[in-house]
Design a protein around this motif. Structure first.
Motif, PDB file in Angstrom:
ATOM      1  N   GLY A  28       0.829  -1.195   0.000  1.00 46.37           N
ATOM      2  CA  GLY A  28       0.000   0.000   0.000  1.00 46.37           C
ATOM      3  C   GLY A  28       0.863   1.244   0.000  1.00 46.37           C
ATOM      4  O   GLY A  28       2.063   1.177   0.287  1.00 46.37           O
ATOM      5  N   TRP A  29       0.251   2.372  -0.371  1.00 43.54           N
ATOM      6  CA  TRP A  29       0.970   3.639  -0.363  1.00 43.54           C
ATOM      7  C   TRP A  29       0.252   4.630   0.507  1.00 43.54           C
ATOM      8  O   TRP A  29      -0.961   4.619   0.627  1.00 43.54           O
ATOM      9  CB  TRP A  29       1.065   4.224  -1.769  1.00 43.54           C
ATOM     10  CG  TRP A  29       1.904   3.481  -2.736  1.00 43.54           C
ATOM     11  CD1 TRP A  29       1.455   2.818  -3.840  1.00 43.54           C
ATOM     12  CD2 TRP A  29       3.327   3.334  -2.731  1.00 43.54           C
ATOM     13  NE1 TRP A  29       2.518   2.266  -4.511  1.00 43.54           N
ATOM     14  CE2 TRP A  29       3.673   2.563  -3.856  1.00 43.54           C
ATOM     15  CE3 TRP A  29       4.346   3.772  -1.881  1.00 43.54           C
ATOM     16  CZ2 TRP A  29       4.983   2.228  -4.158  1.00 43.54           C
ATOM     17  CZ3 TRP A  29       5.652   3.443  -2.179  1.00 43.54           C
ATOM     18  CH2 TRP A  29       5.967   2.673  -3.305  1.00 43.54           C
ATOM     19  N   LEU A  41      -0.383  -0.039  -9.159  1.00 45.07           N
ATOM     20  CA  LEU A  41      -1.050   0.323  -7.906  1.00 45.07           C
ATOM     21  C   LEU A  41      -1.373   1.817  -7.838  1.00 45.07           C
ATOM     22  O   LEU A  41      -2.499   2.212  -7.552  1.00 45.07           O
ATOM     23  CB  LEU A  41      -0.170  -0.087  -6.721  1.00 45.07           C
ATOM     24  CG  LEU A  41      -0.743   0.161  -5.336  1.00 45.07           C
ATOM     25  CD1 LEU A  41      -2.151  -0.385  -5.223  1.00 45.07           C
ATOM     26  CD2 LEU A  41       0.142  -0.471  -4.276  1.00 45.07           C
ATOM     27  N   LEU A  42      -0.368   2.645  -8.143  1.00 41.38           N
ATOM     28  CA  LEU A  42      -0.567   4.080  -8.025  1.00 41.38           C
ATOM     29  C   LEU A  42      -1.027   4.691  -9.365  1.00 41.38           C
ATOM     30  O   LEU A  42      -1.764   5.673  -9.389  1.00 41.38           O
ATOM     31  CB  LEU A  42       0.761   4.726  -7.577  1.00 41.38           C
ATOM     32  CG  LEU A  42       0.730   6.033  -6.798  1.00 41.38           C
ATOM     33  CD1 LEU A  42      -0.243   5.959  -5.641  1.00 41.38           C
ATOM     34  CD2 LEU A  42       2.126   6.367  -6.293  1.00 41.38           C
ATOM     35  N   PRO A  72      -3.348   4.253 -11.659  1.00 40.69           N
ATOM     36  CA  PRO A  72      -4.720   4.654 -12.023  1.00 40.69           C
ATOM     37  C   PRO A  72      -5.137   5.974 -11.407  1.00 40.69           C
ATOM     38  O   PRO A  72      -6.117   6.565 -11.848  1.00 40.69           O
ATOM     39  CB  PRO A  72      -5.583   3.513 -11.455  1.00 40.69           C
ATOM     40  CG  PRO A  72      -4.663   2.396 -11.193  1.00 40.69           C
ATOM     41  CD  PRO A  72      -3.329   2.987 -10.929  1.00 40.69           C
ATOM     42  N   PHE A  73      -4.411   6.423 -10.404  1.00 43.04           N
ATOM     43  CA  PHE A  73      -4.827   7.638  -9.703  1.00 43.04           C
ATOM     44  C   PHE A  73      -3.937   8.826 -10.042  1.00 43.04           C
ATOM     45  O   PHE A  73      -4.013   9.868  -9.410  1.00 43.04           O
ATOM     46  CB  PHE A  73      -4.835   7.380  -8.190  1.00 43.04           C
ATOM     47  CG  PHE A  73      -5.578   6.129  -7.823  1.00 43.04           C
ATOM     48  CD1 PHE A  73      -6.941   6.021  -8.101  1.00 43.04           C
ATOM     49  CD2 PHE A  73      -4.933   5.055  -7.239  1.00 43.04           C
ATOM     50  CE1 PHE A  73      -7.635   4.873  -7.793  1.00 43.04           C
ATOM     51  CE2 PHE A  73      -5.634   3.896  -6.920  1.00 43.04           C
ATOM     52  CZ  PHE A  73      -6.982   3.805  -7.210  1.00 43.04           C
TER      53      PHE A  73
END
Lengths: 537, 164
Positions: free
Chosen positions: A465-466, A514-515, A517-518
């Motif tokens: 997670g970030w 993970l990051l 798409p945002f």
């Protein structure tokens, strides 16, 4: 080092049972009966520590005969009570290893039954204090390494402690529960590869830590306490006055400072010697790292390599200035406290040794160049240092005005404050120099800190997670902090004060998908991207 | 690079009622400080000014906060759930964005405090194997929260992963 022990050759419950514990038909084992003796010896030693000053205290008032008449029965009573209590504990403790579970039952009135699934056991650590070693016993801590934060308060139900069993039985349990080939207590088993071995010259790094001052402070505090017991509180003041009259104030100050440092150096050397004597880092067949160490109390910590998520190379200021570093392991399954010594793979040792251990454990080559952080990160650090300097200057000025300090002390204080002020600015620059991040093969590398510079090599697959954060001040400076959350080690590792755009791309690259798409890639023309974004639904 | 890379805001807003909930919280917090000061001020006549003036100042600050802060917070607090991750934005002076991948989610909880219940709101908490990795969405309509939790549980069940 190891005391020869008849139980060393024991390789199973049957053999162990001849050394003391009795098995019944269900396979239940008892703790070793000498456990009670160990407790007796410890309580006797502690009671003696209290009895001697008490005897002196009572005896100086009346007579030593009267004092002994009081103290001896008291000591006997305390020891007897402890021995009986421990005997009851020993009598009602039993454990067994079934094909699927490890079970421990204990307690007479309130029985505790604890049972761990064997497939979940991740750590079997052995330790033996000096008295236990004389009796050939070890304490065995068995853990699943699972998180209890979610479970709530109270002692972790995931740990099971056998205090204590014969050394050979402990080794047998370790091999059995970790599913490893049994290793003899002297580690002569073939297939074991020694990755690092203690070199006594590493001791020179021990005094280069703040513990030197802390331990010296403790020693001075202890001295005052003892003097207080004997009603001689005024002694240090008298001695100081005499010395000042003899050799002058400045010389006295330097002398006392010298003695203070000397006490600290001796204390850190002693502690380090006790903790790291006979240190050895081994890789056992089957994928286990094992750290063994200790002069008086021997300790053995096992780390399953499958659960290792990286290493952290820690260089506290003093140790770093001597070209040395410590290596901690980043792993799931060890105690959650990353400060605990259990995670230390290598004590402060020359950088080349640290690099070779890091290479052997994680397959990385430390010392590569990292991506630098923007200059505004340096500005932030200098600003903090100057703010602290301003507070310091204000305090000194206030003291000078408000209290009639004598000239000598005013000078000492000002010199110290000026030294601190300069040191803070230097540290700020150094802290900026420490900042860096990069990707190194399978690892995310992040470095930070000045007083405690730490470089973490975190497996990219271990990132779960970030957390991205930006304070108002960071936003103005175009900086951002990217934190990788993980199940291992400190649970979070941060890239602090990096460029706000670059660090996001870095995070996206570190863990693909993970990051991304945002993230949005914007033209820099947009003045207020936040407002532009608000117009979206 | 051709342009600046930024985090985009998550797509969803919290429930409108969350502002009322925040107002209640600020109100309670203010009352906890102000009311004792008021009582002391009324009881201890000689030091009345020393209690009533701070009480008045704090009450005004609390009232201003109560009016102005919640709309500001509302614009910042956002959330989004995709098939791959849970994404939230929170914080005000210290903005925080959190991303938790579906494959690493261990538990999905919905919690309703007494005050939240009065406003028909719920909190959804998503935890991973890292104690530092929990993601909270505070202030959803409680039915929406229950649906979201159900959906999250369904997605995480269908997503392969070992959680660590």
């Amino acid at each position: 080092m190891n005391r020869p022990d008849p139980a060393d050759s024991a390789s199973g419950p049957a053999a162990a049972s001849t050394a003391g514990p009795a098995t019944d038909e269900d396979g239940w084992l008892a703790l070793h009966r000498d456990t009670v003796k160990v407790t007796g010896v410890w309580v006797f030693v502690l009671a003696l520590g209290g009895a001697v000053p008490t005897t002196y205290g009572i005896g100086s008032g009346t007579s030593y005969g009267v004092a002994l008449a009081w103290v001896v029965p008291a000591v006997v009573l305390v020891v007897a009570a402890a021995v009986i209590a421990d005997y009851v504990r020993w009598r009602h403790s039993r454990f067994r290893v079934t094909p699927t579970r490890m079970e421990l039952h204990k307690g007479m009135v309130f029985t505790t039954k604890r049972s761990l699934a064997r497939e979940r056991i991740r750590t079997v650590d052995l330790s033996a204090d000096p008295v236990q070693r004389v009796f050939g016993l070890v304490k065995v801590s068995i853990g699943t390494g699972e998180q209890v934060e979610a479970g709530g308060a109270g002692q972790s139900p995931q740990t099971l402690v056998l205090d204590s069993v014969a050394r050979g039985e402990g080794e047998w349990l370790r091999a059995l529960l970790l599913d490893r080939a049994p290793v003899a207590a002297d580690g002569t088993e073939s297939g074991v590869r020694v990755l690092a071995r203690w070199d006594p010259v590493w001791l020179r790094f021990a005094p280069l830590s703040f513990w030197t001052f802390a331990l010296a402070g403790v020693a001075v505090g202890g001295l005052f306490q003892v003097l207080n017991w004997f009603g001689r509180e005024s002694l240090p003041v008298d001695v100081t006055r005499d010395v000042v009259e003899e050799i002058g104030a400045t010389q006295t100050l330097l002398l006392f400072a010298g003695v203070f440092v000397l006490v600290g150096v001796v204390a850190t050397l002693a502690f380090s010697l006790e903790a790291w004597w006979a240190y050895r880092l081994e890789r056992e067949p089957g994928g286990t790292l094992r750290v063994r160490r200790g002069l008086l109390t021997t300790r053995s910590v096992s780390i399953e390599e499958q659960r290792v998520r990286g290493v952290e190379i820690v260089e506290p200021l003093g140790v770093r200035s001597a070209g040395a570093a410590r290596v901690d392991v980043v792993t799931t399954g060890l105690r959650a406290d990353p400060k605990s010594e259990a995670s230390t793979l290598l004590p402060a040792a020359p950088m080349t040794v640290a690099a070779s251990v890091a290479a052997a454990v994680a397959g990385i080559r430390p010392g590569g160049r990292l991506r630098r952080h923007p200059a505004t990160a340096r500005t932030r650090r200098l600003r903090w240092a100057l703010a602290a300097d301003a507070v310091l200057a204000a305090v000194v000025a206030w003291l000078a005005v408000a209290s009639p300090v004598r000239d000598f002390w005013a000078i000492v204080l000002t010199v110290l404050a000026a030294g601190c002020a300069v040191a803070l600015v230097v540290l700020a620059g150094d802290a900026y120099g420490s900042l860096g991040h990069d990707l190194d093969g399978d690892f995310l590398v992040a470095r930070k800190g000045s007083v405690r510079r730490a470089t973490v090599y975190l497996q990219r697959q271990g990132i779960i997670g970030w957390r991205v954060s930006q304070s108002v001040f960071q936003r103005r400076a175009g900086l951002m902090t990217l934190t990788a959350t993980t199940a291992a080690g400190a649970r979070r590792y941060s890239v602090i004060d990096a460029d706000e755009h670059e660090v996001l791309e870095f995070g996206a690259e570190a863990v693909p998908g993970l990051l991304d798409p945002f993230l949005v890639h914007e033209r820099p023309i947009v003045d207020h991207p936040e407002q532009a974004a608000f117009r979206e639904p | 690079m051709s342009g600046a890379t930024r985090l985009r805001p998550p797509r969803n807003w919290l429930d409108q009622r969350v502002m009322a909930w925040w107002r209640a919280q600020v109100g309670v917090l203010t009352a906890v400080v102000v009311v004792p000061l008021l009582i002391l001020g009324l009881l201890i006549a000689p030091a009345r000014a020393w209690f009533l003036i701070p009480a008045a100042v704090l009450a005004v600050i609390g009232l201003l906060g109560l009016l102005l802060l919640p709309p500001w917070w509302f614009r910042i607090h956002r959330w989004e759930v995709t098939d791959l991750a849970v994404y939230t934005r929170g914080g005000v002076l210290w903005q925080v964005w959190r991303v938790a991948p579906m494959s690493r989610i261990q538990t999905v909880d919905t919690v309703r405090g007494p005050l939240q219940r009065a406003f028909g709101l719920s909190t959804v908490t998503v935890t991973t194997a890292s104690s530092a990795g929990a993601v909270k969405i505070e202030g959803l309509d409680h039915e929406q929260a229950a649906e979201l939790a159900e959906e999250l549980t369904r997605i995480t069940h269908n997503t392969p992963g070992d959680a660590t």
